[in-house]
Design an enzyme around this catalytic site. Structure first.
Site, PDB file in Angstrom:
ATOM      1  N   HIS A  85       3.438   0.489  11.210  1.00  0.00           N
ATOM      2  CA  HIS A  85       3.569   1.256   9.896  1.00  0.00           C
ATOM      3  C   HIS A  85       4.190   2.563  10.481  1.00  0.00           C
ATOM      4  CE1 HIS A  85       2.559   3.167   6.235  1.00  0.00           C
ATOM      5  NE2 HIS A  85       2.610   2.051   5.648  1.00  0.00           N
ATOM      6  N   ASP A 113      -4.840   0.721  14.618  1.00  0.00           N
ATOM      7  CA  ASP A 113      -4.693   0.980  13.229  1.00  0.00           C
ATOM      8  C   ASP A 113      -5.204  -0.478  12.681  1.00  0.00           C
ATOM      9  OD1 ASP A 113      -3.688   0.959  10.645  1.00  0.00           O
ATOM     10  OD2 ASP A 113      -1.614   1.561  11.124  1.00  0.00           O
ATOM     11  N   GLN A 173      -4.535  -3.057   7.870  1.00  0.00           N
ATOM     12  CA  GLN A 173      -4.378  -4.395   7.390  1.00  0.00           C
ATOM     13  C   GLN A 173      -5.341  -5.531   8.197  1.00  0.00           C
ATOM     14  OE1 GLN A 173      -2.510  -5.063   5.089  1.00  0.00           O
ATOM     15  NE2 GLN A 173      -1.257  -3.236   5.083  1.00  0.00           N
ATOM     16  N   LYS A 179      -7.261  -0.709   0.824  1.00  0.00           N
ATOM     17  CA  LYS A 179      -6.944  -1.939   1.150  1.00  0.00           C
ATOM     18  C   LYS A 179      -8.076  -2.915   1.300  1.00  0.00           C
ATOM     19  CE  LYS A 179      -2.919   0.368   3.471  1.00  0.00           C
ATOM     20  NZ  LYS A 179      -1.753  -0.032   2.550  1.00  0.00           N
ATOM     21  N   CYS A 213       7.492   0.297   4.653  1.00  0.00           N
ATOM     22  CA  CYS A 213       6.935   1.578   5.599  1.00  0.00           C
ATOM     23  C   CYS A 213       6.897   1.110   6.964  1.00  0.00           C
ATOM     24  CB  CYS A 213       5.895   2.092   5.002  1.00  0.00           C
ATOM     25  SG  CYS A 213       5.918   3.106   3.548  1.00  0.00           S
TER      26      CYS A 213
HETATM   27  N1  PLP Z   1      -1.346   1.328   8.854  1.00  0.00           N
HETATM   28  C1  PLP Z   1      -0.847   0.030   8.352  1.00  0.00           C
HETATM   29  C2  PLP Z   1      -0.567  -1.055   9.024  1.00  0.00           C
HETATM   30  C3  PLP Z   1      -0.493   0.041   6.752  1.00  0.00           C
HETATM   31  O1  PLP Z   1      -0.120  -1.233   6.500  1.00  0.00           O
HETATM   32  C4  PLP Z   1      -0.647   0.938   5.981  1.00  0.00           C
HETATM   33  C5  PLP Z   1      -0.244   1.013   4.605  1.00  0.00           C
HETATM   34  O2  PLP Z   1       0.304   0.000   4.038  1.00  0.00           O
HETATM   35  C6  PLP Z   1      -0.911   2.406   6.835  1.00  0.00           C
HETATM   36  C7  PLP Z   1      -1.282   2.514   7.916  1.00  0.00           C
HETATM   37  C8  PLP Z   1      -1.089   3.532   5.784  1.00  0.00           C
HETATM   38  O3  PLP Z   1      -2.235   3.461   4.688  1.00  0.00           O
HETATM   39  P1  PLP Z   1      -2.602   4.646   3.961  1.00  0.00           P
HETATM   40  O4  PLP Z   1      -1.091   4.544   3.047  1.00  0.00           O
HETATM   41  O5  PLP Z   1      -3.663   4.139   3.097  1.00  0.00           O
HETATM   42  O6  PLP Z   1      -2.823   5.717   4.578  1.00  0.00           O
END
Ligand code: PLP
Length: 406
Positions: free
Chosen positions: A122, A199, A202, A225, A363
């Site tokens: 992401h 990370d 998800q 999420k 993203c």
């Molecule tokens: N990492 C992953 C794999 C994501 O899918 C997302 C958001 O869709 C993020 C990081 C960023 O999350 P946030 O916008 O809640 O910080």
């Protein structure tokens, strides 16, 4: 066994109709709806316990502080951290990654050092490392994935050198749905003394997470999420790392003593929590974690993956439709495109039929660019989605294709 109809009863937001049609909400990887328990936790805080924490001697403040710290302990248990001191509350996963890039980077990244990310990250797990590399004249290396969406882990052995300081990789891809072998990645990194950030944005709420078993140095996720409020996230960090790292932001709440020329910082995790935190958000996260634990994370994960498999088996019958990400180890995310159909147009038309999906790059532009894809559609299934909803999704897509092609 998950009964999605019983689960749905707990989520007031799912009762909404859009354009007079029942809402079919499949934008779950972007953010989930919230169960009543979460809404009640937030409401209860403001109605009955509203106060700032850590600073007051009065009843409400000490009560709010205790609740906030109890939420931290809930997170600790949920991810099986050794100590609640390893749990830092942040705004979201993005802020947690930025915190690590900034504070780990300040201490351990120098000119010529190397950082490894993967091709399926992401943007939140790409850009902070790009910026750090620019600032420090360090080198960003990329672990590729193959066309089925599987990370080429064997490349790690040639990518890691004595200059490598950290690997930052997603647990579950928000585009391909691939569940990455994070334990294997950590084991490879360990052989060279390299730190690993996972990370888990998800993964959390869909897979059970055990940071001691994974043995990562850092793990991040967002509450929203995982059925909690927006504006609350978590950074897990091994205590030995966090204790050495400098603060991220400075100000009230993160100090032991201050005089006008010098300050003494508090211990972790408080050192990383400058200013008034999102107290209600932390309580909502506690409620959300308890909610999914009561339903059973294994049962949730199995149900969601089975539903995704069912939806994909129907989608694959549409000849002009292509699914991105076909790994065996796959979560409940389905990303696809349709020949000759713009993803934004299709998502807009699906919306008018009551079906909420996401379109574009999600993203994670490099992941879709791997396939020369300039935008796709994504449906993410969670334990409140039903087989009937999956069927309506597929029927609606067929209708959209007919409408567009005439
Ligand atoms: N990492 C992953 C794999 C994501 O899918 C997302 C958001 O869709 C993020 C990081 C960023 O999350 P946030 O916008 O809640 O910080």
């Amino acid at each position: 066994m998950i009964d999605p109809f019983a689960v749905r009863g707990d989520f007031p937001g799912l009762k909404k109709k859009v354009y007079g049609k029942p809402l079919i909400y499949l934008d779950n990887p972007a953010t989930t709806h919230k169960p009543r328990e979460v809404l009640d936790a937030v409401n209860n805080f403001y109605a009955n316990c509203n106060s700032n924490i850590h600073r007051g001697a009065h009843y409400l403040s000490s009560h709010a502080s205790e609740m906030y710290e109890t939420a931290r302990s809930t997170v600790q248990q949920f991810i099986n951290a050794r100590s609640s001191r390893e749990v830092v509350f942040t705004r979201n996963a993005t802020e947690a990654i930025n915190l690590v890039a900034h504070c780990f980077g300040a201490l351990w990244i120098g000119e010529g050092d190397e950082i490894i990310i993967s091709e399926m990250e992401h943007h939140s797990n790409i850009i902070p490392w790009q910026v750090l590399c620019e600032q420090k004249k360090a080198v960003l290396k990329v672990l590729p994935f193959d066309d089925s969406g599987i990370l080429q882990i064997e490349s790690l052995n040639s990518l890691i050198t004595e200059k490598t300081k950290i690997i930052a990789v997603t647990h579950v891809s928000n585009v391909l749905g691939t569940i990455n072998p994070v334990k294997e990645i950590v084991a490879a990194a360990r052989r060279f003394g390299v730190a690993v950030l996972i990370d888990a944005a998800q993964a959390v709420g869909h897979l059970s997470i055990d940071v001691q078993d994974i043995d990562c140095d850092f793990l991040v996720f967002s509450g929203h999420k995982l059925y909690a409020e927006t504006g609350i996230g978590v950074l897990y960090g091994k205590k030995a790392r966090l204790e050495l790292m400098p603060p991220f932001q400075t100000g009230g709440g993160m100090v032991l003593s201050v005089n006008v020329h010098r300050s003494q910082f508090a211990k972790t995790p408080y050192k990383f929590e400058a200013g008034t935190p999102n107290i209600a958000g932390a309580l909502s996260l506690k409620a959300a974690m308890e909610y999914v634990e009561n339903r059973g994370l294994n049962a949730i994960g199995e149900y969601e993956q089975a539903l995704r498999g069912y939806a994909e088996s129907m989608l694959l019958k549409i000849s002009s439709l292509r699914i991105y990400g076909t790994a065996d180890q796959k979560s409940a995310i389905t990303t696809f495109s349709i020949d000759g159909v713009d993803s934004y147009d299709a998502a807009t038309m699906l919306d008018k039929l009551g079906v909420a999906v996401r379109s574009g790059y999600f993203c994670a532009e490099p992941a879709l660019k791997h396939y020369n894809c300039n935008g796709a559609l994504r449906a993410g299934f969670v334990f409140y989605n039903t087989q009937q909803e999956a069927e309506t999704l597929v029927r609606s897509i067929a209708n959209v294709i007919t409408m567009i092609r005439g």
